[in-house]
Design an enzyme around this catalytic site. Structure first.
Site, mmCIF file in Angstrom:
data_model
loop_
_atom_site.group_PDB
_atom_site.id
_atom_site.type_symbol
_atom_site.label_atom_id
_atom_site.label_comp_id
_atom_site.label_asym_id
_atom_site.label_seq_id
_atom_site.Cartn_x
_atom_site.Cartn_y
_atom_site.Cartn_z
ATOM 1 N N SER A 133 0.967 -1.241 0.004
ATOM 2 C CA SER A 133 -0.040 -0.053 0.112
ATOM 3 C C SER A 133 0.549 1.235 0.000
ATOM 4 C CB SER A 133 -1.009 -0.056 1.216
ATOM 5 O OG SER A 133 -1.374 1.535 1.352
ATOM 6 N N ASP A 168 -4.605 3.605 -1.498
ATOM 7 C CA ASP A 168 -5.721 3.897 -0.609
ATOM 8 C C ASP A 168 -6.349 5.285 -0.843
ATOM 9 O OD1 ASP A 168 -3.844 1.768 1.851
ATOM 10 O OD2 ASP A 168 -5.790 1.467 0.932
ATOM 11 N N MET A 215 -8.637 8.087 0.490
ATOM 12 C CA MET A 215 -9.471 8.427 1.786
ATOM 13 C C MET A 215 -9.988 9.766 1.492
ATOM 14 S SD MET A 215 -6.798 6.995 4.530
ATOM 15 C CE MET A 215 -6.189 5.350 4.434
ATOM 16 N N HIS A 227 -8.652 1.169 -3.538
ATOM 17 C CA HIS A 227 -9.101 0.873 -2.411
ATOM 18 C C HIS A 227 -10.049 2.411 -1.985
ATOM 19 C CE1 HIS A 227 -9.373 -0.230 2.336
ATOM 20 N NE2 HIS A 227 -10.523 -0.047 1.466
ATOM 21 N N MET A 279 -12.080 4.414 0.182
ATOM 22 C CA MET A 279 -12.659 4.672 1.526
ATOM 23 C C MET A 279 -13.229 5.979 1.532
ATOM 24 S SD MET A 279 -9.280 2.754 3.624
ATOM 25 C CE MET A 279 -8.231 3.339 2.182
ATOM 26 N N MET A 300 -10.956 -5.840 6.061
ATOM 27 C CA MET A 300 -10.315 -4.853 6.673
ATOM 28 C C MET A 300 -9.660 -5.439 8.134
ATOM 29 S SD MET A 300 -9.788 -2.252 4.828
ATOM 30 C CE MET A 300 -8.895 -1.384 5.835
HETATM 31 C C1 DX5 Z 1 -5.835 1.234 6.063
HETATM 32 C C2 DX5 Z 1 -5.580 0.920 4.464
HETATM 33 C C3 DX5 Z 1 -4.715 0.000 4.328
HETATM 34 C C4 DX5 Z 1 -3.331 0.471 5.152
HETATM 35 C C5 DX5 Z 1 -2.430 -0.731 5.551
HETATM 36 O O1 DX5 Z 1 -7.047 2.275 6.018
HETATM 37 O O2 DX5 Z 1 -6.769 0.707 3.729
HETATM 38 O O3 DX5 Z 1 -4.285 -0.272 3.167
HETATM 39 O O4 DX5 Z 1 -2.527 1.121 4.118
HETATM 40 O O5 DX5 Z 1 -1.147 -0.215 6.347
HETATM 41 P P1 DX5 Z 1 -0.460 -1.394 7.227
HETATM 42 O O6 DX5 Z 1 -0.264 -2.511 6.150
HETATM 43 O O7 DX5 Z 1 0.569 -0.364 7.465
HETATM 44 O O8 DX5 Z 1 -1.518 -1.669 8.135
HETATM 45 ZN ZN ZN Z 2 -6.352 -0.216 1.896
#
Ligand code: DX5
Ligand code: ZN
Length: 217
Positions: free
Chosen positions: A9, A36, A38, A67, A69, A138
């Site tokens: 990620s 990611d 967001m 992804h 969010m 998740m």
């Molecule tokens: C969190 C993201 C994950 C995150 C994972 O909201 O969706 O993809 O980047 O990071 P680590 O592997 O550090 O938990």
């Molecule tokens: Zn993610």
């Protein structure tokens, strides 16, 4: 096929040089690139939008796993498809019409994923299995990298039961590292997202030596 894929990620990458970071992880063994998105509304953090994803695209030679969010999702699906996502994942919790959202993602020609927060049961995807190419479990509450892994073994096993022999990936997202990866792989996961476990130790000065971290997962 049940080959385990590693999807670093870029949330944990150097935000001042995504091109360099993407090329480094791909040169050093990443199977996919996990992006990611967001919005500071669905999750209490804000990262980047369609223009940034469009800028990442030319650097991604493998597969861009986006992804989302964000809430609402539907107004932005076209923009992320245009930006070059290969797969677009929406959260079940992002609105009342996840079935329609997955239909809309597929209508763009992209692969469709559905993500479940830790509090959301596996059976919430029971009526989405003909629309989903991937289910993202998740294993942290979304919003940040580097959080503590939440054990979702029971949920992963239940998903494998529901999926049967359909070609649907189970992706694990959050707190994946050399200690937790075997747990989720044994339960039935086949795509492992890792941010901090891959990018830790990297810095703007040090050479991007991510290969050892990727291979260790
Ligand atoms: C969190 C993201 C994950 C995150 C994972 O909201 O969706 O993809 O980047 O990071 P680590 O592997 O550090 O938990
Ligand atoms: Zn993610």
């Amino acid at each position: 096929d049940r080959k385990i894929r590693i999807a670093p990620s870029i949330l944990s990458a150097d935000f001042a040089d995504f091109g360099r970071e993407i090329r480094a992880i791909e040169d050093q063994g990443a199977d996919w690139v996990h992006v990611d998105v967001m919005d500071g509304h669905f999750v209490p953090n804000l990262t980047f939008g369609p223009p940034a994803v469009k800028a990442f695209r030319p650097h991604v030679k493998t597969f861009m796993d986006v992804h989302l969010m964000i809430a609402p999702v539907d107004p932005y699906i076209e923009a992320y498809a245009e930006a070059g996502a290969d797969l677009i994942t929406a959260h079940v919790e992002a609105g009342p019409h996840i079935h329609r959202t997955l239909q809309a993602i597929r209508a763009t020609g992209k692969k469709a994923g559905v993500a479940l927060n830790p509090g959301t049961p596996a059976d919430s995807v029971a009526h989405l299995l003909d629309l989903a190419d991937l289910i993202c479990v998740m294993t942290v509450n979304p919003g940040f990298g580097g959080q503590k892994f939440l054990d979702m073994t029971t949920k992963i096993r239940r998903l494998r039961e529901l999926i049967g022999d359909r070609p649907i990936h189970i992706e694990i997202d959050g707190g994946v590292d050399p200690a937790t990866a075997p747990i989720v792989a044994a339960a039935g996961a086949d795509v492992l997202v890792a941010g901090s476990a891959v990018f830790r130790g990297g810095s703007v000065d040090a050479p991007q030596v991510y290969g050892d971290n990727i291979r260790a997962i």
